[in-house]
Design a protein around this motif. Structure first.
Motif, PDB file in Angstrom:
ATOM      1  N   MET A  36       0.830  -1.204   0.000  1.00 34.79           N
ATOM      2  CA  MET A  36       0.000   0.000   0.000  1.00 34.79           C
ATOM      3  C   MET A  36       0.867   1.257   0.000  1.00 34.79           C
ATOM      4  O   MET A  36       0.619   2.205  -0.760  1.00 34.79           O
ATOM      5  N   ALA A  37       1.890   1.269   0.846  1.00 36.30           N
ATOM      6  CA  ALA A  37       2.748   2.452   0.954  1.00 36.30           C
ATOM      7  C   ALA A  37       3.561   2.672  -0.312  1.00 36.30           C
ATOM      8  O   ALA A  37       3.770   3.809  -0.749  1.00 36.30           O
ATOM      9  N   GLY A  38       4.033   1.577  -0.923  1.00 35.07           N
ATOM     10  CA  GLY A  38       4.863   1.687  -2.119  1.00 35.07           C
ATOM     11  C   GLY A  38       4.074   1.787  -3.403  1.00 35.07           C
ATOM     12  O   GLY A  38       4.643   1.993  -4.469  1.00 35.07           O
ATOM     13  N   ARG A  75      11.172   0.993   8.371  1.00 35.16           N
ATOM     14  CA  ARG A  75      12.011   1.513   7.286  1.00 35.16           C
ATOM     15  C   ARG A  75      11.568   0.942   5.941  1.00 35.16           C
ATOM     16  O   ARG A  75      11.512   1.657   4.934  1.00 35.16           O
ATOM     17  N   VAL A  76      11.239  -0.356   5.924  1.00 40.05           N
ATOM     18  CA  VAL A  76      10.784  -0.971   4.687  1.00 40.05           C
ATOM     19  C   VAL A  76       9.510  -0.286   4.196  1.00 40.05           C
ATOM     20  O   VAL A  76       9.392   0.093   3.024  1.00 40.05           O
ATOM     21  N   ILE A  77       8.548  -0.122   5.099  1.00 38.86           N
ATOM     22  CA  ILE A  77       7.263   0.457   4.709  1.00 38.86           C
ATOM     23  C   ILE A  77       7.426   1.886   4.208  1.00 38.86           C
ATOM     24  O   ILE A  77       6.829   2.287   3.209  1.00 38.86           O
ATOM     25  N   SER A  78       8.261   2.658   4.863  1.00 38.33           N
ATOM     26  CA  SER A  78       8.404   4.068   4.494  1.00 38.33           C
ATOM     27  C   SER A  78       9.240   4.264   3.238  1.00 38.33           C
ATOM     28  O   SER A  78       9.051   5.247   2.507  1.00 38.33           O
ATOM     29  N   GLU A  79      10.159   3.315   2.943  1.00 40.63           N
ATOM     30  CA  GLU A  79      11.096   3.523   1.842  1.00 40.63           C
ATOM     31  C   GLU A  79      10.810   2.682   0.602  1.00 40.63           C
ATOM     32  O   GLU A  79      11.358   2.958  -0.471  1.00 40.63           O
ATOM     33  N   PHE A  80       9.958   1.666   0.707  1.00 36.12           N
ATOM     34  CA  PHE A  80       9.783   0.728  -0.398  1.00 36.12           C
ATOM     35  C   PHE A  80       9.343   1.446  -1.675  1.00 36.12           C
ATOM     36  O   PHE A  80       8.384   2.211  -1.690  1.00 36.12           O
ATOM     37  N   GLY A 136      15.633   6.286  -5.064  1.00 36.94           N
ATOM     38  CA  GLY A 136      16.896   6.188  -4.355  1.00 36.94           C
ATOM     39  C   GLY A 136      16.923   5.179  -3.228  1.00 36.94           C
ATOM     40  O   GLY A 136      17.961   4.983  -2.593  1.00 36.94           O
ATOM     41  N   SER A 137      15.812   4.505  -2.969  1.00 37.08           N
ATOM     42  CA  SER A 137      15.754   3.548  -1.867  1.00 37.08           C
ATOM     43  C   SER A 137      16.456   2.240  -2.232  1.00 37.08           C
ATOM     44  O   SER A 137      16.476   1.821  -3.396  1.00 37.08           O
ATOM     45  N   SER A 138      17.021   1.579  -1.226  1.00 32.25           N
ATOM     46  CA  SER A 138      17.579   0.239  -1.419  1.00 32.25           C
ATOM     47  C   SER A 138      16.494  -0.827  -1.429  1.00 32.25           C
ATOM     48  O   SER A 138      16.726  -1.950  -1.887  1.00 32.25           O
ATOM     49  N   LEU A 178      21.435  -4.856   0.674  1.00 30.16           N
ATOM     50  CA  LEU A 178      20.758  -4.926   1.967  1.00 30.16           C
ATOM     51  C   LEU A 178      21.267  -6.139   2.746  1.00 30.16           C
ATOM     52  O   LEU A 178      21.545  -7.193   2.156  1.00 30.16           O
ATOM     53  N   PRO A 179      21.378  -6.034   4.075  1.00 23.69           N
ATOM     54  CA  PRO A 179      21.837  -7.183   4.868  1.00 23.69           C
ATOM     55  C   PRO A 179      20.845  -8.334   4.782  1.00 23.69           C
ATOM     56  O   PRO A 179      19.631  -8.123   4.740  1.00 23.69           O
TER      57      PRO A 179
END
Length: 276
Positions: free
Chosen positions: A20-22, A85-90, A94-96, A105-106
């Motif tokens: 939803m966020a992405g 972090r995943v939800i906000s950046e997906f 420029g996001s990983s 990503l680790p």
């Protein structure tokens, strides 16, 4: 394993929030593959977010890389990075956290996305482990639509030729792909007999049942001189009747109304798992 069964539905809710966020994502396959990933990461594999460079760690390749949202949710729950972090950046510029696995990503060993590459690379990893006398095991998850790729079968032959009993492949057998039913797009015949003819030990289980998956993975560890395959018979979109067994949910963002209903369905199934 009630807690893990409940966790699978909790993580499906994380996937829903990521998509939803992405504003994008392969939600249907995310939902079908969840118990496979939960079983591997929380019961089977020797993987630790504090020791990501351990040369003896087990190796995992998400060959069906388009279901990365599920992998991100599981890695976050395992402690590799925060789910917030995943939800906000997906899928942000420029996001990983991109739409396929990113080894910057680790916890992610290999970039994937072009289907048919995961098994060949996993064969190489397993062969290296044999040559270096390492104790690690190699796991890879493929989609059933991916089996139309010729590189899969070249790898299947090589794995048997080299006796890679440290390799365990999984097929997320949900029988749906982007263009419809797998049997209509490219008929699979009997997948078990096909892999057995290539010299593999094959297990067929309910892929949305953690108990069955766990037993298969444990038995695969005892197999000698041949690679193992777990055919995980799953439901695409598993977790809500809004999505289940519907090819249109291969890649789709829920509406606000669908989001609310899917969330309610996932919570109801989580509660049922807790109360088993």
């Amino acid at each position: 394993m009630g807690n893990l069964k409940a966790k699978a539905y909790e993580l499906r809710k994380d996937v829903l929030d990521i998509v939803m966020a992405g504003k994008g994502g392969h939600i249907g396959g995310d939902m079908s593959v969840m118990e496979i990933l939960v079983t591997l990461y929380f019961k089977e594999m020797n993987i630790d977010p504090e020791h990501t460079e351990d040369p003896n760690r087990d190796l995992f390749v998400m060959s069906k890389g388009h279901s990365v949202e599920a992998l991100y949710a599981v890695l976050a729950a395992k402690g590799f990075f925060p789910i917030e972090r995943v939800i906000s950046e997906f899928s942000k510029f420029g996001s990983s956290f991109i739409g396929h696995p990113n080894n910057k990503l680790p916890g992610i060993e290999m970039n994937t996305g072009s289907l048919g590459h995961g098994l060949p690379v996993s064969v190489g990893m397993a062969l290296a482990g044999k040559m270096d006398q390492k104790p690690y095991r190699v796991y890879t998850v493929m989609g059933d639509g991916e089996l139309a790729e010729g590189s899969v079968w070249e790898a299947a032959m090589a794995a048997s030729q080299f006796g890679l009993d440290n390799l365990c492949a999984v097929i997320d057998r949900n029988r749906l792909q982007i263009s419809g039913n797998t049997e209509d797009v490219m008929h699979q015949d009997d997948v078990q007999k096909r892999f057995e003819s290539f010299g593999w030990k094959v297990f067929s289980v309910n892929g949305n049942d953690i108990d069955e998956l766990y037993r298969a993975f444990e038995e695969a560890k005892t197999v000698k001189n041949v690679p193992s395959l777990v055919i995980a018979n799953t439901i695409k979109g598993c977790g809500s009747s809004v999505m289940e067994n519907k090819a249109g949910w291969h890649h789709k963002v829920p509406t606000a109304e669908e989001y609310e209903q899917i969330s309610k369905d996932l919570e109801a199934r989580r509660e049922a798992a807790v109360n088993e």
